[in-house]
Design a protein around this motif. Structure first.
Motif, PDB file in Angstrom:
ATOM      1  N   PRO A  34     -18.577   2.065 -10.544  1.00 41.09           N
ATOM      2  CA  PRO A  34     -18.338   2.726  -9.259  1.00 41.09           C
ATOM      3  C   PRO A  34     -17.176   2.061  -8.531  1.00 41.09           C
ATOM      4  N   LEU A  35     -16.178   2.838  -8.171  1.00 36.58           N
ATOM      5  CA  LEU A  35     -15.045   2.342  -7.406  1.00 36.58           C
ATOM      6  C   LEU A  35     -15.066   3.021  -6.040  1.00 36.58           C
ATOM      7  N   PRO A  36     -14.785   2.273  -4.986  1.00 37.63           N
ATOM      8  CA  PRO A  36     -14.852   2.854  -3.645  1.00 37.63           C
ATOM      9  C   PRO A  36     -13.730   3.867  -3.415  1.00 37.63           C
ATOM     10  N   VAL A  37     -14.053   4.906  -2.694  1.00 44.14           N
ATOM     11  CA  VAL A  37     -13.075   5.948  -2.386  1.00 44.14           C
ATOM     12  C   VAL A  37     -12.128   5.489  -1.283  1.00 44.14           C
ATOM     13  N   ASN A  38     -12.608   4.650  -0.372  1.00 43.82           N
ATOM     14  CA  ASN A  38     -11.812   4.252   0.789  1.00 43.82           C
ATOM     15  C   ASN A  38     -11.042   2.947   0.592  1.00 43.82           C
ATOM     16  N   ALA A  39     -10.850   2.512  -0.649  1.00 42.05           N
ATOM     17  CA  ALA A  39     -10.083   1.298  -0.927  1.00 42.05           C
ATOM     18  C   ALA A  39      -8.609   1.653  -1.103  1.00 42.05           C
ATOM     19  N   LYS A  40      -7.765   0.630  -1.014  1.00 46.74           N
ATOM     20  CA  LYS A  40      -6.322   0.833  -1.153  1.00 46.74           C
ATOM     21  C   LYS A  40      -5.880   0.432  -2.551  1.00 46.74           C
ATOM     22  N   LEU A  41      -4.910   1.167  -3.084  1.00 47.63           N
ATOM     23  CA  LEU A  41      -4.341   0.887  -4.386  1.00 47.63           C
ATOM     24  C   LEU A  41      -3.151  -0.042  -4.198  1.00 47.63           C
ATOM     25  N   GLY A  42      -3.040  -1.077  -5.028  1.00 46.35           N
ATOM     26  CA  GLY A  42      -1.927  -2.007  -4.888  1.00 46.35           C
ATOM     27  C   GLY A  42      -1.655  -2.760  -6.171  1.00 46.35           C
ATOM     28  N   THR A  43      -0.644  -3.631  -6.118  1.00 46.68           N
ATOM     29  CA  THR A  43      -0.284  -4.490  -7.241  1.00 46.68           C
ATOM     30  C   THR A  43      -0.594  -5.919  -6.847  1.00 46.68           C
ATOM     31  N   PHE A  44      -1.388  -6.588  -7.672  1.00 45.18           N
ATOM     32  CA  PHE A  44      -1.882  -7.935  -7.405  1.00 45.18           C
ATOM     33  C   PHE A  44      -1.079  -8.952  -8.211  1.00 45.18           C
ATOM     34  N   SER A  45      -0.616 -10.000  -7.515  1.00 44.49           N
ATOM     35  CA  SER A  45       0.071 -11.108  -8.169  1.00 44.49           C
ATOM     36  C   SER A  45      -0.701 -12.374  -7.854  1.00 44.49           C
ATOM     37  N   PRO A  46      -1.276 -13.038  -8.842  1.00 43.89           N
ATOM     38  CA  PRO A  46      -2.009 -14.279  -8.576  1.00 43.89           C
ATOM     39  C   PRO A  46      -1.084 -15.353  -7.999  1.00 43.89           C
ATOM     40  N   SER A  47      -1.630 -16.166  -7.086  1.00 42.13           N
ATOM     41  CA  SER A  47      -0.882 -17.277  -6.498  1.00 42.13           C
ATOM     42  C   SER A  47      -1.878 -18.358  -6.090  1.00 42.13           C
ATOM     43  N   ALA A  48      -1.425 -19.321  -5.302  1.00 42.33           N
ATOM     44  CA  ALA A  48      -2.281 -20.441  -4.901  1.00 42.33           C
ATOM     45  C   ALA A  48      -3.438 -19.949  -4.027  1.00 42.33           C
ATOM     46  N   ASN A  49      -4.655 -20.397  -4.344  1.00 43.49           N
ATOM     47  CA  ASN A  49      -5.861 -20.035  -3.599  1.00 43.49           C
ATOM     48  C   ASN A  49      -5.814 -20.645  -2.214  1.00 43.49           C
ATOM     49  N   PRO A  50      -6.221 -20.029  -1.138  1.00 44.62           N
ATOM     50  CA  PRO A  50      -6.857 -18.718  -1.012  1.00 44.62           C
ATOM     51  C   PRO A  50      -5.884 -17.584  -0.753  1.00 44.62           C
ATOM     52  N   ALA A  51      -4.580 -17.860  -0.795  1.00 46.90           N
ATOM     53  CA  ALA A  51      -3.602 -16.792  -0.577  1.00 46.90           C
ATOM     54  C   ALA A  51      -3.366 -16.048  -1.882  1.00 46.90           C
ATOM     55  N   ILE A  52      -3.159 -14.749  -1.768  1.00 44.88           N
ATOM     56  CA  ILE A  52      -2.813 -13.921  -2.915  1.00 44.88           C
ATOM     57  C   ILE A  52      -1.649 -13.043  -2.504  1.00 44.88           C
ATOM     58  N   VAL A  53      -1.020 -12.433  -3.456  1.00 41.86           N
ATOM     59  CA  VAL A  53       0.109 -11.551  -3.167  1.00 41.86           C
ATOM     60  C   VAL A  53      -0.264 -10.145  -3.605  1.00 41.86           C
ATOM     61  N   ILE A  54      -0.228  -9.211  -2.643  1.00 40.49           N
ATOM     62  CA  ILE A  54      -0.484  -7.802  -2.926  1.00 40.49           C
ATOM     63  C   ILE A  54       0.735  -7.027  -2.463  1.00 40.49           C
ATOM     64  N   ASP A  55       1.327  -6.285  -3.380  1.00 41.99           N
ATOM     65  CA  ASP A  55       2.530  -5.495  -3.110  1.00 41.99           C
ATOM     66  C   ASP A  55       3.643  -6.348  -2.495  1.00 41.99           C
TER      67      ASP A  55
END
Length: 130
Positions: A34-55
């Motif tokens: 099950p995937l939520p309908v109200n979520a946003k689509l993006g591109t995820f780039s792993p980086s240093a925790n707890p920061a992440i890079v999306i789009d």
């Protein structure tokens, strides 16, 4: 005594074949998660925790953030590395990321297409009251 030993051996063989069939059939089915309908689509780039890079933007994870991989298993942010991946993500009211789903190619295509329109129910035919 010999007959009961033979029956037990037969039972073990049948049970073993049943388990083998069960294991093979379980691996052949794809589980639609099950995937939520109200979520946003993006591109995820792993980086240093707890920061992440999306789009291309640095984002902050919430303290209880969940990242689910292709098998819908929760993974730790620090275990993610490698190329960018397509994701769905949900934010909390402060704009922090609280949920991430790493998508397969099929899920990206299905989610990008949007929800399919529901088939309308046929309208009831009026009956005359005589």
């Amino acid at each position: 005594m010999r007959a009961s030993t033979s029956k037990f051996a037969h039972f073990k063989l049948v049970f073993g074949l049943f388990l083998l069939g069960l294991m093979l059939s379980a691996t052949s089915y794809a589980i639609d998660r099950p995937l939520p309908v109200n979520a946003k689509l993006g591109t995820f780039s792993p980086s240093a925790n707890p920061a992440i890079v999306i789009d291309g933007n640095v984002r902050q994870l919430t303290a209880g953030a969940q990242i689910r991989n292709h098998h819908n298993v929760i993974v730790q942010p620090m275990s993610l590395s490698g190329p960018d991946v397509q994701i769905l993500y949900k934010e909390n009211s402060q704009g922090q990321i609280e949920r991430i789903w790493i998508l397969t190619k099929d899920e990206v295509q299905a989610y990008s297409a949007g929800p399919q329109p529901a088939t309308p129910l046929p309208s009831p035919t009026p009956t005359s009251a005589n």
